[in-house]
Design an enzyme around this catalytic site. Sequence first.
Site, PDB file in Angstrom:
ATOM      1  N   SER A 131       0.799  -1.275  -0.108  1.00 51.26           N
ATOM      2  CA  SER A 131       0.100   0.062  -0.162  1.00 51.26           C
ATOM      3  C   SER A 131       0.968   1.275  -0.088  1.00 51.26           C
ATOM      4  O   SER A 131       2.030   1.172   0.370  1.00 51.26           O
ATOM      5  CB  SER A 131      -0.933  -0.008   1.137  1.00 51.26           C
ATOM      6  N   ALA A 223       6.727  10.294  -6.577  1.00 52.97           N
ATOM      7  CA  ALA A 223       6.375   9.663  -8.061  1.00 52.97           C
ATOM      8  C   ALA A 223       4.964  10.494  -8.233  1.00 52.97           C
ATOM      9  O   ALA A 223       4.590  10.981  -9.284  1.00 52.97           O
ATOM     10  CB  ALA A 223       6.420   8.597  -7.962  1.00 52.97           C
ATOM     11  N   PHE A 226       4.494  14.093  -8.672  1.00 55.08           N
ATOM     12  CA  PHE A 226       5.388  14.560  -9.680  1.00 55.08           C
ATOM     13  C   PHE A 226       4.688  14.527 -10.770  1.00 55.08           C
ATOM     14  O   PHE A 226       4.230  15.349 -11.819  1.00 55.08           O
ATOM     15  CB  PHE A 226       6.708  14.133  -9.721  1.00 55.08           C
ATOM     16  N   CYS A 276      -5.734   7.716  -6.339  1.00 51.11           N
ATOM     17  CA  CYS A 276      -4.628   7.757  -5.700  1.00 51.11           C
ATOM     18  C   CYS A 276      -3.802   9.345  -5.506  1.00 51.11           C
ATOM     19  O   CYS A 276      -3.384   9.748  -4.609  1.00 51.11           O
ATOM     20  CB  CYS A 276      -3.436   7.020  -6.061  1.00 51.11           C
ATOM     21  N   LYS A 339     -10.223   7.320 -16.342  1.00 49.24           N
ATOM     22  CA  LYS A 339      -9.346   6.968 -17.432  1.00 49.24           C
ATOM     23  C   LYS A 339      -9.966   5.954 -18.242  1.00 49.24           C
ATOM     24  O   LYS A 339     -10.743   5.034 -17.562  1.00 49.24           O
ATOM     25  CB  LYS A 339      -8.094   6.852 -17.143  1.00 49.24           C
TER      26      LYS A 339
HETATM   27  P1  NAD Z   1      -8.753  -1.211  -2.987  1.00 48.42           P
HETATM   28  O1  NAD Z   1      -9.821  -0.698  -2.222  1.00 48.42           O
HETATM   29  O2  NAD Z   1      -9.069  -1.673  -4.717  1.00 48.42           O
HETATM   30  O3  NAD Z   1      -8.372  -2.615  -2.361  1.00 48.42           O
HETATM   31  C1  NAD Z   1      -8.120  -2.698  -1.056  1.00 48.42           C
HETATM   32  C2  NAD Z   1      -8.602  -4.168  -0.538  1.00 48.42           C
HETATM   33  O4  NAD Z   1      -8.303  -4.207   0.946  1.00 48.42           O
HETATM   34  C3  NAD Z   1     -10.095  -4.165  -0.379  1.00 48.42           C
HETATM   35  O5  NAD Z   1     -10.579  -5.109  -1.238  1.00 48.42           O
HETATM   36  C4  NAD Z   1     -10.461  -4.384   1.064  1.00 48.42           C
HETATM   37  O6  NAD Z   1     -11.628  -5.187   1.281  1.00 48.42           O
HETATM   38  C5  NAD Z   1      -9.238  -4.829   1.674  1.00 48.42           C
HETATM   39  N1  NAD Z   1      -8.992  -4.969   2.975  1.00 48.42           N
HETATM   40  C6  NAD Z   1      -9.069  -3.763   4.063  1.00 48.42           C
HETATM   41  N2  NAD Z   1      -8.773  -4.008   5.066  1.00 48.42           N
HETATM   42  C7  NAD Z   1      -8.553  -5.280   5.204  1.00 48.42           C
HETATM   43  C8  NAD Z   1      -8.161  -6.105   6.230  1.00 48.42           C
HETATM   44  N3  NAD Z   1      -7.874  -5.444   7.453  1.00 48.42           N
HETATM   45  N4  NAD Z   1      -7.932  -7.311   6.007  1.00 48.42           N
HETATM   46  C9  NAD Z   1      -8.065  -8.051   4.655  1.00 48.42           C
HETATM   47  N5  NAD Z   1      -8.329  -7.090   3.443  1.00 48.42           N
HETATM   48  C10 NAD Z   1      -8.616  -5.514   3.949  1.00 48.42           C
HETATM   49  O7  NAD Z   1      -7.520  -0.457  -2.920  1.00 48.42           O
HETATM   50  P2  NAD Z   1      -6.390  -0.461  -4.193  1.00 48.42           P
HETATM   51  O8  NAD Z   1      -6.490   0.456  -5.006  1.00 48.42           O
HETATM   52  O9  NAD Z   1      -5.690  -2.204  -4.498  1.00 48.42           O
HETATM   53  O10 NAD Z   1      -5.103   0.275  -3.183  1.00 48.42           O
HETATM   54  C11 NAD Z   1      -4.060  -0.466  -2.311  1.00 48.42           C
HETATM   55  C12 NAD Z   1      -3.197   0.194  -2.120  1.00 48.42           C
HETATM   56  O11 NAD Z   1      -2.231   0.570  -2.986  1.00 48.42           O
HETATM   57  C13 NAD Z   1      -3.388   1.807  -1.543  1.00 48.42           C
HETATM   58  O12 NAD Z   1      -2.684   2.189  -0.537  1.00 48.42           O
HETATM   59  C14 NAD Z   1      -3.277   2.539  -2.779  1.00 48.42           C
HETATM   60  O13 NAD Z   1      -2.771   3.905  -2.458  1.00 48.42           O
HETATM   61  C15 NAD Z   1      -2.040   1.754  -3.245  1.00 48.42           C
HETATM   62  N6  NAD Z   1      -1.981   1.837  -4.976  1.00 48.42           N
HETATM   63  C16 NAD Z   1      -2.920   1.818  -5.632  1.00 48.42           C
HETATM   64  C17 NAD Z   1      -2.760   1.989  -7.136  1.00 48.42           C
HETATM   65  C18 NAD Z   1      -3.953   1.553  -7.830  1.00 48.42           C
HETATM   66  O14 NAD Z   1      -3.666   1.633  -9.102  1.00 48.42           O
HETATM   67  N7  NAD Z   1      -5.145   1.548  -7.546  1.00 48.42           N
HETATM   68  C19 NAD Z   1      -1.631   1.778  -7.670  1.00 48.42           C
HETATM   69  C20 NAD Z   1      -0.435   1.966  -6.758  1.00 48.42           C
HETATM   70  C21 NAD Z   1      -0.543   1.922  -5.129  1.00 48.42           C
HETATM   71  C1  UGA Z   2      -1.328   6.639 -11.244  1.00 43.06           C
HETATM   72  C2  UGA Z   2       0.276   6.530 -11.574  1.00 43.06           C
HETATM   73  O1  UGA Z   2       0.380   6.541 -12.910  1.00 43.06           O
HETATM   74  C3  UGA Z   2       0.844   5.122 -11.095  1.00 43.06           C
HETATM   75  O2  UGA Z   2       2.109   5.081 -11.398  1.00 43.06           O
HETATM   76  C4  UGA Z   2       0.416   5.010  -9.704  1.00 43.06           C
HETATM   77  O3  UGA Z   2       1.034   3.593  -9.276  1.00 43.06           O
HETATM   78  C5  UGA Z   2      -0.979   4.889  -9.141  1.00 43.06           C
HETATM   79  O4  UGA Z   2      -1.619   6.351  -9.651  1.00 43.06           O
HETATM   80  C6  UGA Z   2      -1.411   4.936  -7.826  1.00 43.06           C
HETATM   81  O5  UGA Z   2      -0.473   5.147  -6.887  1.00 43.06           O
HETATM   82  O6  UGA Z   2      -2.679   4.628  -7.626  1.00 43.06           O
HETATM   83  P1  UGA Z   2      -3.367   5.980 -12.211  1.00 43.06           P
HETATM   84  O7  UGA Z   2      -4.150   6.748 -11.317  1.00 43.06           O
HETATM   85  O8  UGA Z   2      -3.945   4.312 -12.139  1.00 43.06           O
HETATM   86  O9  UGA Z   2      -1.864   5.691 -11.815  1.00 43.06           O
HETATM   87  O10 UGA Z   2      -3.585   6.395 -13.749  1.00 43.06           O
HETATM   88  P2  UGA Z   2      -2.804   7.528 -14.501  1.00 43.06           P
HETATM   89  O11 UGA Z   2      -2.315   7.036 -15.725  1.00 43.06           O
HETATM   90  O12 UGA Z   2      -1.775   8.273 -13.708  1.00 43.06           O
HETATM   91  O13 UGA Z   2      -4.089   8.635 -14.759  1.00 43.06           O
HETATM   92  C7  UGA Z   2      -4.395   9.557 -13.450  1.00 43.06           C
HETATM   93  C8  UGA Z   2      -5.157  10.458 -13.912  1.00 43.06           C
HETATM   94  O14 UGA Z   2      -4.651  11.338 -14.813  1.00 43.06           O
HETATM   95  C9  UGA Z   2      -6.233   9.977 -14.835  1.00 43.06           C
HETATM   96  O15 UGA Z   2      -7.474  10.691 -14.678  1.00 43.06           O
HETATM   97  C10 UGA Z   2      -5.819  10.521 -16.194  1.00 43.06           C
HETATM   98  O16 UGA Z   2      -6.956  10.748 -17.159  1.00 43.06           O
HETATM   99  C11 UGA Z   2      -4.972  11.752 -15.873  1.00 43.06           C
HETATM  100  N1  UGA Z   2      -3.953  12.070 -16.958  1.00 43.06           N
HETATM  101  C12 UGA Z   2      -2.965  11.356 -17.203  1.00 43.06           C
HETATM  102  C13 UGA Z   2      -3.862  13.344 -17.599  1.00 43.06           C
HETATM  103  O17 UGA Z   2      -5.183  14.046 -17.288  1.00 43.06           O
HETATM  104  N2  UGA Z   2      -3.223  13.715 -18.290  1.00 43.06           N
HETATM  105  C14 UGA Z   2      -1.950  12.900 -18.735  1.00 43.06           C
HETATM  106  O18 UGA Z   2      -1.121  13.301 -19.488  1.00 43.06           O
HETATM  107  C15 UGA Z   2      -2.033  11.734 -17.911  1.00 43.06           C
END
Ligand code: NAD
Ligand code: UGA
Length: 460
Positions: A131, A223, A226, A276, A339
């Site tokens: 996370s 990241a 930025f 995020c 997106k």
């Molecule tokens: P999500 O909400 O899709 O999934 C999280 C899951 O954790 C849920 O299914 C929830 O039920 C479960 N959960 C919560 N508490 C729990 C517990 N005590 N025991 C077992 N399961 C439990 O979230 P996500 O998008 O996968 O994001 C998870 C983390 O990763 C966040 O910190 C987020 O910032 C980070 N992250 C997300 C993305 C992304 O693209 N979504 C990318 C990079 C990092």
């Molecule tokens: C973003 C980062 O790109 C991932 O590296 C990171 O792991 C993730 O967040 C996270 O921590 O959750 P994500 O949010 O899934 O990924 O998708 P992006 O492609 O980054 O787009 C984010 C938002 O910015 C979208 O609404 C997209 O449409 C918008 N966007 C993206 C713009 O408006 N312009 C751009 O040039 C790029």
Amino acid sequence: MRQFEKRILCIGAGHVGGPTMAMIAARCPQYEVTVVDINAERIRAWQTDNLPIYEPGLLELVRSARGRNLFFSTDIEEAIDDAEIIFVSVNTPTKTFGEGAGKAADLQYWEKTARTILDASRANKIIVEKSTLPVRTARAMERILNANHRNIHFEVLSNPEFLAEGTAVEDLESPNRVLVGSSDTPEGRAARNAIVDIYAHWVPRERIVTSNVWSAELSKLAANAFLAQRISSINSISALCEKTSADVAEVSRAIGMDSRIGGGFLKVSVGFGGSCFRKDILNLVYICESYGLDEVARYWESVVSINEYQKRRFVKTMTNEMFNTVADKRIALLGFAFKKDTGDTRDSPALVVARRLIEERAIVVISDPKALANARADLSDAPPGRVVFEQDPYLAARGAHAIALLTEWDAYRALDYEKIFDSMEKPAFVFDGRNLLDHEALYRIGFSVFPIGKPPLKQS
Ligand code: NAD
Ligand code: UGA
């Protein structure tokens, strides 16, 4: 029963836990990979071909390992006890109450997970933060976990995830880098090597970067900050383009060709969304404030402010151009996901646009190839009769005064806009929140067209 070389567990079967573990299981058949969650419905869905999240290529990936060395379960305690390495990928949303509300990370799921791990463990384990967490959370985790009198040692590492939704499988298959942060102790280095070894099955070694734990935690927040900053930068320039007849696409190409700036993430939009960017920047802001770094906090906060401004500006242009009222006008929103290629609507700019239009008493018709179920849930509190959900974009646009394109789905480029124009009220407007469409062609059909950061094409 088959003997596996290692038993890996992931707690949290969401957008990160599911895909990352599917990739590890697919690339490392000698490891047993189990994913658990408190949400039984989610776990059930992972066991079927109707996965709980949509990602191109994900079903094939899951199917390649599921039942062989990839398992989904709700038996969290048993799975913890069995595992040597535990990835924690639970959600870390923004706190909505108390101290730090609206900015700080809500770590309640995180801490509950730490305590469950502690209660269910009978041997040493490596705990991996997957996370996104405030810098120095690993320290708190270690204090909770190692405050046990059973002589069990937990080594906590940070291995933040950088995948983006819509391209999760691609990003996991071929990441720009994998980051592993660990303590510089014999246990820390051994744990780091164990995690590096997993990724080294398919990621070239030079792309696996190691650091101390705090740098890894902070690199993830930085990241995202930025990346979001680039979008807010170009979006801020788009406002100036609209005033000066400059074209933001030309500006962004010209500046992006400077190799020091680079061309990525300079696509203008109605605003960034997703679960995020806003959450992580606000978390960064909160951390800076808590260390007394107010100037730094204000700097990063402005990235979020510009994003809010961009969404407001978009709706304002719509109402201004539609003769200062949208009351009782049918407006088709093409796209609701934050997106393309995902059904995720968390923090989608489309939600803000829809809500503002509803406040203005418009009738909002929402269309999206993958996100309608989430859109329905997001707008379940909308006043009756103000929101319509329509999968078919042609039916969504029928009888509408305007189309607002909010998600850059490829399919929207290929629609028959003559047919759409014929079925709409006149004058017919297109507000292109992604600059996806062929604006000249739309203008020739008869639409008044409002791109972002480019001169509008208005019918006289
Ligand atoms: P999500 O909400 O899709 O999934 C999280 C899951 O954790 C849920 O299914 C929830 O039920 C479960 N959960 C919560 N508490 C729990 C517990 N005590 N025991 C077992 N399961 C439990 O979230 P996500 O998008 O996968 O994001 C998870 C983390 O990763 C966040 O910190 C987020 O910032 C980070 N992250 C997300 C993305 C992304 O693209 N979504 C990318 C990079 C990092
Ligand atoms: C973003 C980062 O790109 C991932 O590296 C990171 O792991 C993730 O967040 C996270 O921590 O959750 P994500 O949010 O899934 O990924 O998708 P992006 O492609 O980054 O787009 C984010 C938002 O910015 C979208 O609404 C997209 O449409 C918008 N966007 C993206 C713009 O408006 N312009 C751009 O040039 C790029």
